[in-house]
Structure formats: C-alpha cells, structure tokens
Scaffold this motif. Structure first.
Motif, PDB file in Angstrom:
ATOM      1  N   GLN A  18      -8.167 117.436  30.454  1.00 28.54           N
ATOM      2  CA  GLN A  18      -6.870 117.811  29.881  1.00 28.54           C
ATOM      3  C   GLN A  18      -6.839 117.488  28.387  1.00 28.54           C
ATOM      4  N   TRP A  19      -7.338 116.317  28.023  1.00 28.96           N
ATOM      5  CA  TRP A  19      -7.374 115.906  26.626  1.00 28.96           C
ATOM      6  C   TRP A  19      -8.257 116.865  25.808  1.00 28.96           C
ATOM      7  N   GLN A  20      -9.425 117.206  26.348  1.00 27.56           N
ATOM      8  CA  GLN A  20     -10.346 118.114  25.653  1.00 27.56           C
ATOM      9  C   GLN A  20      -9.713 119.489  25.441  1.00 27.56           C
ATOM     10  N   GLN A  24      -4.001 116.930  23.811  1.00 28.70           N
ATOM     11  CA  GLN A  24      -2.794 116.123  24.016  1.00 28.70           C
ATOM     12  C   GLN A  24      -3.074 114.652  23.731  1.00 28.70           C
ATOM     13  N   ASP A  25      -2.065 113.931  23.310  1.00 30.98           N
ATOM     14  CA  ASP A  25      -2.160 112.504  23.052  1.00 30.98           C
ATOM     15  C   ASP A  25      -2.564 111.764  24.334  1.00 30.98           C
ATOM     16  N   VAL A  26      -3.543 110.879  24.210  1.00 22.93           N
ATOM     17  CA  VAL A  26      -4.052 110.138  25.376  1.00 22.93           C
ATOM     18  C   VAL A  26      -2.947 109.328  26.053  1.00 22.93           C
ATOM     19  N   ILE A  29      -0.967 111.503  28.279  1.00 19.97           N
ATOM     20  CA  ILE A  29      -1.712 111.866  29.496  1.00 19.97           C
ATOM     21  C   ILE A  29      -1.687 110.698  30.482  1.00 19.97           C
ATOM     22  N   LEU A  51     -10.132 106.602  30.101  1.00 22.01           N
ATOM     23  CA  LEU A  51      -9.412 107.635  29.364  1.00 22.01           C
ATOM     24  C   LEU A  51      -9.258 107.279  27.884  1.00 22.01           C
ATOM     25  N   HIS A  52      -9.007 106.026  27.579  1.00 17.41           N
ATOM     26  CA  HIS A  52      -8.906 105.633  26.167  1.00 17.41           C
ATOM     27  C   HIS A  52     -10.284 105.533  25.515  1.00 17.41           C
ATOM     28  N   PRO A  55     -12.248 109.230  24.148  1.00 13.41           N
ATOM     29  CA  PRO A  55     -11.874 109.725  22.813  1.00 13.41           C
ATOM     30  C   PRO A  55     -12.204 108.734  21.685  1.00 13.41           C
TER      31      PRO A  55
END
Length: 143
Positions: A18-20, A24-26, A29, A51-52, A55
């Motif tokens: 989703q982030w890729q 969207q801001d982690v 999410i 998740l953090h 990125p």
C-alpha cells in the motif's frame, strides 16, 4: 515460528505494498491496519517495526537486493517487491530470526499475494542476499 509473527508479516507485506503504490504516510497506514484488524491476532510491535523499517532503510535494502536481481527493483512486480524488501529488512535488521524462517515466510507470502511463479523468484533472490548478509549463520548451519 509464531503464528502471530507470521500474521504480522502478512499484514506488513500488505501495508508495504500500500505504501509503495499509494505513497501514503506510514503512520496513517499503521493506524488503518490497527483499526481494521484484530490486534490480538498478530504481533503489533513487530508489524510496526517492519512497516516503519522498510521505508526508513529503503535505499539500503534496495542496494542489498540489487546484486541478486536480474532487473531494476522498480521493474519487479509490486507485490514481489514488497515481499523482497520485507525479507531483506528482516535478514539485515533481525538476526535473531533464522535466515531459513525469513526465506520460508517470504516464499509463503509470495504464494499468497504474488504472481503464479513469483515465490520461486522471491526464493532465489532472498537466498542470494542471505548468502551475503548471513554468511556466518549459513556456515554454522553447514558445519
């Protein structure tokens, strides 16, 4: 292998994807996943770390992947790219998790979410990366 940790990885690969795709801001999410999922069913701190971490260390992770890939990371299927980045993050930043567990879990994620033969690609790439990142651990297993 903990079921809750496996679920954390499963959610993390969806979140990294989703982030890729959306950029969207982690933090958003994470909030979304925590609101939508049963937080008792997975290791929330591990999910958040994955998740953090991806990125935050993206350039380093992609550099570790580069020698093992037969094409640019940007041209890898987005699902497989998320799985690979997550796997390399674990190989590099979670030495307490055996490399075989990281590879097996990544292959399973690729089977669930990726293209038909994507799991083979993920297996081959992560095996090459593990040989570099986890040299000592791999030698100890062979002895």
């Amino acid at each position: 292998m903990s079921r809750k940790r496996s679920q954390a990885r499963r959610h993390a690969v969806q979140a990294v994807y989703q982030w890729q795709m959306a950029g969207q801001d982690v933090g958003s999410i994470v909030d979304q996943f925590l609101a939508e999922q049963d937080v008792k069913s997975f290791e929330v701190p591990y999910f958040q770390d994955l998740l953090h971490g991806v990125p935050r260390h993206l350039t380093e992770l992609d550099e570790l992947l580069k020698p093992a890939l037969d094409r640019a990371i940007e041209s890898v299927d987005p699902v497989e790219r998320a799985v690979l980045r997550l796997g390399v993050y674990e190989l590099n930043f979670h030495p307490e998790v055996p490399y075989r567990v990281v590879i097996n879990e990544s292959v399973e994620l690729a089977k669930v979410f990726g293209a038909e033969q994507g799991h083979r690609f993920v297996n081959g790439v992560l095996d090459k990366v593990a040989k570099e990142i986890r040299k000592v651990e791999m030698k100890a297993k062979k002895a």
